[in-house]
Design a protein around this motif. Sequence first.
Motif, PDB file in Angstrom:
ATOM      1  N   LEU A  50     -13.016 -54.267 -39.312  1.00  0.00           N
ATOM      2  CA  LEU A  50     -13.032 -53.850 -40.715  1.00  0.00           C
ATOM      3  C   LEU A  50     -11.711 -54.267 -41.356  1.00  0.00           C
ATOM      4  O   LEU A  50     -10.654 -53.741 -41.010  1.00  0.00           O
ATOM      5  CB  LEU A  50     -13.201 -52.328 -40.778  1.00  0.00           C
ATOM      6  CG  LEU A  50     -13.615 -51.774 -42.109  1.00  0.00           C
ATOM      7  CD1 LEU A  50     -14.995 -52.271 -42.501  1.00  0.00           C
ATOM      8  CD2 LEU A  50     -13.636 -50.250 -42.054  1.00  0.00           C
ATOM      9  N   VAL A  51     -11.797 -55.252 -42.267  1.00  0.00           N
ATOM     10  CA  VAL A  51     -10.604 -55.778 -42.938  1.00  0.00           C
ATOM     11  C   VAL A  51     -10.423 -55.012 -44.244  1.00  0.00           C
ATOM     12  O   VAL A  51     -11.364 -54.885 -45.035  1.00  0.00           O
ATOM     13  CB  VAL A  51     -10.763 -57.289 -43.201  1.00  0.00           C
ATOM     14  CG1 VAL A  51      -9.587 -57.820 -44.000  1.00  0.00           C
ATOM     15  CG2 VAL A  51     -10.887 -58.032 -41.873  1.00  0.00           C
ATOM     16  N   SER A  52      -9.224 -54.506 -44.461  1.00  0.00           N
ATOM     17  CA  SER A  52      -9.014 -53.673 -45.648  1.00  0.00           C
ATOM     18  C   SER A  52      -8.963 -54.520 -46.919  1.00  0.00           C
ATOM     19  O   SER A  52      -8.195 -55.472 -46.998  1.00  0.00           O
ATOM     20  CB  SER A  52      -7.711 -52.891 -45.509  1.00  0.00           C
ATOM     21  OG  SER A  52      -7.525 -52.143 -46.696  1.00  0.00           O
ATOM     22  N   PRO A  53      -9.779 -54.142 -47.936  1.00  0.00           N
ATOM     23  CA  PRO A  53      -9.712 -54.880 -49.205  1.00  0.00           C
ATOM     24  C   PRO A  53      -8.505 -54.465 -50.047  1.00  0.00           C
ATOM     25  O   PRO A  53      -8.200 -55.125 -51.039  1.00  0.00           O
ATOM     26  CB  PRO A  53     -11.023 -54.483 -49.906  1.00  0.00           C
ATOM     27  CG  PRO A  53     -11.413 -53.172 -49.309  1.00  0.00           C
ATOM     28  CD  PRO A  53     -10.814 -53.103 -47.926  1.00  0.00           C
ATOM     29  N   ILE A  54      -7.824 -53.395 -49.701  1.00  0.00           N
ATOM     30  CA  ILE A  54      -6.720 -52.887 -50.541  1.00  0.00           C
ATOM     31  C   ILE A  54      -5.541 -52.434 -49.673  1.00  0.00           C
ATOM     32  O   ILE A  54      -5.689 -52.237 -48.470  1.00  0.00           O
ATOM     33  CB  ILE A  54      -7.174 -51.671 -51.391  1.00  0.00           C
ATOM     34  CG1 ILE A  54      -7.723 -50.560 -50.483  1.00  0.00           C
ATOM     35  CG2 ILE A  54      -8.194 -52.086 -52.441  1.00  0.00           C
ATOM     36  CD1 ILE A  54      -7.885 -49.231 -51.174  1.00  0.00           C
ATOM     37  N   ASP A  55      -4.393 -52.271 -50.357  1.00  0.00           N
ATOM     38  CA  ASP A  55      -3.269 -51.570 -49.745  1.00  0.00           C
ATOM     39  C   ASP A  55      -3.560 -50.073 -49.765  1.00  0.00           C
ATOM     40  O   ASP A  55      -4.029 -49.549 -50.775  1.00  0.00           O
ATOM     41  CB  ASP A  55      -1.998 -51.776 -50.591  1.00  0.00           C
ATOM     42  CG  ASP A  55      -1.234 -53.036 -50.223  1.00  0.00           C
ATOM     43  OD1 ASP A  55      -1.418 -53.548 -49.096  1.00  0.00           O
ATOM     44  OD2 ASP A  55      -0.446 -53.495 -51.068  1.00  0.00           O
ATOM     45  N   VAL A  56      -3.257 -49.380 -48.672  1.00  0.00           N
ATOM     46  CA  VAL A  56      -3.319 -47.915 -48.664  1.00  0.00           C
ATOM     47  C   VAL A  56      -1.955 -47.396 -48.221  1.00  0.00           C
ATOM     48  O   VAL A  56      -1.521 -47.752 -47.120  1.00  0.00           O
ATOM     49  CB  VAL A  56      -4.405 -47.397 -47.694  1.00  0.00           C
ATOM     50  CG1 VAL A  56      -4.473 -45.881 -47.745  1.00  0.00           C
ATOM     51  CG2 VAL A  56      -5.757 -48.008 -47.995  1.00  0.00           C
ATOM     52  N   PRO A  57      -1.221 -46.607 -49.001  1.00  0.00           N
ATOM     53  CA  PRO A  57      -1.574 -46.284 -50.378  1.00  0.00           C
ATOM     54  C   PRO A  57      -1.450 -47.511 -51.282  1.00  0.00           C
ATOM     55  O   PRO A  57      -0.789 -48.489 -50.926  1.00  0.00           O
ATOM     56  CB  PRO A  57      -0.553 -45.203 -50.757  1.00  0.00           C
ATOM     57  CG  PRO A  57       0.578 -45.363 -49.811  1.00  0.00           C
ATOM     58  CD  PRO A  57       0.026 -45.968 -48.559  1.00  0.00           C
ATOM     59  N   ALA A  58      -2.096 -47.425 -52.431  1.00  0.00           N
ATOM     60  CA  ALA A  58      -2.141 -48.587 -53.327  1.00  0.00           C
ATOM     61  C   ALA A  58      -0.791 -48.831 -54.000  1.00  0.00           C
ATOM     62  O   ALA A  58      -0.482 -49.950 -54.392  1.00  0.00           O
ATOM     63  CB  ALA A  58      -3.236 -48.372 -54.372  1.00  0.00           C
ATOM     64  N   HIS A  59       0.018 -47.763 -54.194  1.00  0.00           N
ATOM     65  CA  HIS A  59       1.308 -47.883 -54.892  1.00  0.00           C
ATOM     66  C   HIS A  59       2.374 -47.144 -54.095  1.00  0.00           C
ATOM     67  O   HIS A  59       2.063 -46.204 -53.373  1.00  0.00           O
ATOM     68  CB  HIS A  59       1.245 -47.219 -56.277  1.00  0.00           C
ATOM     69  CG  HIS A  59       0.019 -47.588 -57.040  1.00  0.00           C
ATOM     70  ND1 HIS A  59      -0.104 -48.757 -57.731  1.00  0.00           N
ATOM     71  CD2 HIS A  59      -1.155 -46.928 -57.208  1.00  0.00           C
ATOM     72  CE1 HIS A  59      -1.286 -48.811 -58.301  1.00  0.00           C
ATOM     73  NE2 HIS A  59      -1.956 -47.712 -58.004  1.00  0.00           N
TER      74      HIS A  59
END
Length: 439
Positions: A65-74
Motif C-alpha cells: 500500500l503506497v501512501s498517496p499523501i504525507d501523514v501528517p499532511a502539514h
Amino acid sequence: MSAPKPGPAATAGILRVATRNAAYNADSLRVDTARALILSLAACLEGTELLPLSSALGRVLAADLVSPIDVPAHDNAAMDGFAVRGADLREDAPSRLRVLGASLAGRPYAGSVGAGQCVRIMTGATLPAGADTVVVQEVVSVQGDRAGIPAGQQPGSNLRRAGEDVKAGAVALTAGTPLRPAELGVIASLGLDRVEVRRRPRVAYFSTGDELLKPGESPAPGRVYDSNRATLAAMLARAGCDGIDLGVVPDDPMALEQALARAALEADAVISSGGVSVGDADYIRPLMQRAGEVLFWKLALRPGRPFAFGRLNPPPADGSERPGALFFGLPGNPVATMVTFYLLVRPALLAMQGRADLDPPRTRAPVRHALAKKAGRTEVLRGVLEASDGKWQVRATGAQGSGLLSSMAKANCLVVLEHERCDVAAGESVDVIMLDGIA
Ligand code: AMP
Ligand code: MG
C-alpha cells in the motif's frame, strides 16, 4: 506398519518431493519436517477482493500500500502553546512577542509570523508560515497581546513534521500484512476507505465417527458429542478462512468418499477429524490414497501422532489449472485436533492467504514444576503463562490427556517440548506459544 502403496499419481507427485528430504519418515515424521513439507505445498491462492475498511478486520493485504499523501499532511503543533520563530528565542534572556491570532485544529492561521511575532496554537493545528517552533503554553505569560517567553526555549521543539508518520509515495503497509485495528487505522489515515485483500481460503471440514452425536441431540449410551466441528469452525474463522461444514460423516467408506468428493469440488483445503489411527473403522487413509496423494500419516508428536497429510486430485470436470485441495486428516481426540491444527494446519492456511508471519507469538519461560518428557518426539502441553512474584513462569494446566478438552479451555498457551529433549526440571526454560492476543 508397512508403507502404503502409492498410486501412479503419488509417485509422480508430492510423495517424490517428500522422499527426497533426508528427514522423511512417513511412519513417524518430526513435526518440523512435517511443517516444512506442508508449507512447501501451501501456495498463496489466486484472487483478491476490494473491501470497505469496516469489513476488512482480520483480512490480509493483497498488495503493497503506497501512501498517496504525507501523514501528517502539514507541520503541526504537538502541544498547546505559541508558534514562534526560533530566531526570536534567546539563551540568556526572555523574549516578548506580539500575538497575532490563533491557529486551531482544522482552522489554520492564514497569515505568517514575522520577527517579534507569534501565534497562539493548539495541538494538531497547522504551524503558520514563518514559525518553526512551538513553546508550550505552561511557560508563557500573556498580557494583552504580548507573550512573555522565558530564556532557554529550544528552537524546533514541540512539532510534528509533515510526513513524519508516513511519507507520500512510501510503502505504508506491505503485502501479506494481516489487518488488525492498527493497520485499518493507518489505511484510514491515508484517506482510503477501501482496501484490496486476499480472498479467504475455502476450507471444508467434517468429523468422522459412528459414536458422534450433534450438540442438541439427546445423550445416548456409548455416544459422545462432536466437539471437534465446534473448535474447527472457530479456529478456521480466527485463521481468516471460510469454513464449509460437511457435518458428521459415519465410519463408512462410501460416505467418506462422498465427503471427500464434495470437498474436492468446493474447497482449497479439507480437514477431517478422527479415523486416521490404526483400527477397523479407519478408512480415511486408504480412501485418500485413492482420491489423491498421501504424504505422511504419523507424526513424532504427542498429542497428535495419527495425522495424515496429502492432496486431493482436482475434480476431473474442472478444466482449471488449480491444484487439488490440501488434505489434513486430524486425530479425533479433541485436544490433538486443536494442537495439530495450531502447529501444522494454521500456518498452511495463513500461507495460502499470502501471509509472511505464519506462527503465533512464541517466547521462552521457566517452568514451575518438573515435566516428564520422552526424547524422540515433540510433546505439547496446555499451559498457563503467568506472573508470580513479579516473574513470568509457565505451568501445565493439570491432567494432560488428549481427550481432556477442558485442559485446553484453561490454557492461555501451549508448552512445546522439542523433539530431542528429555525430562524437564523445575525452573528450566521451555518454549511457549501464545494462544491469546488482543490486537
Ligand atoms: P479416532 O481418531 O477416530 O480414533 O478418535 C479418537 C478419540 O477421539 C475417540 O475417543 C473418539 O470418540 C474421539 N473423537 C473423535 N472425533 C471426535 C469429535 N468430533 N468430537 C469429540 N470426540 C471425538
Ligand atoms: Mg473414530
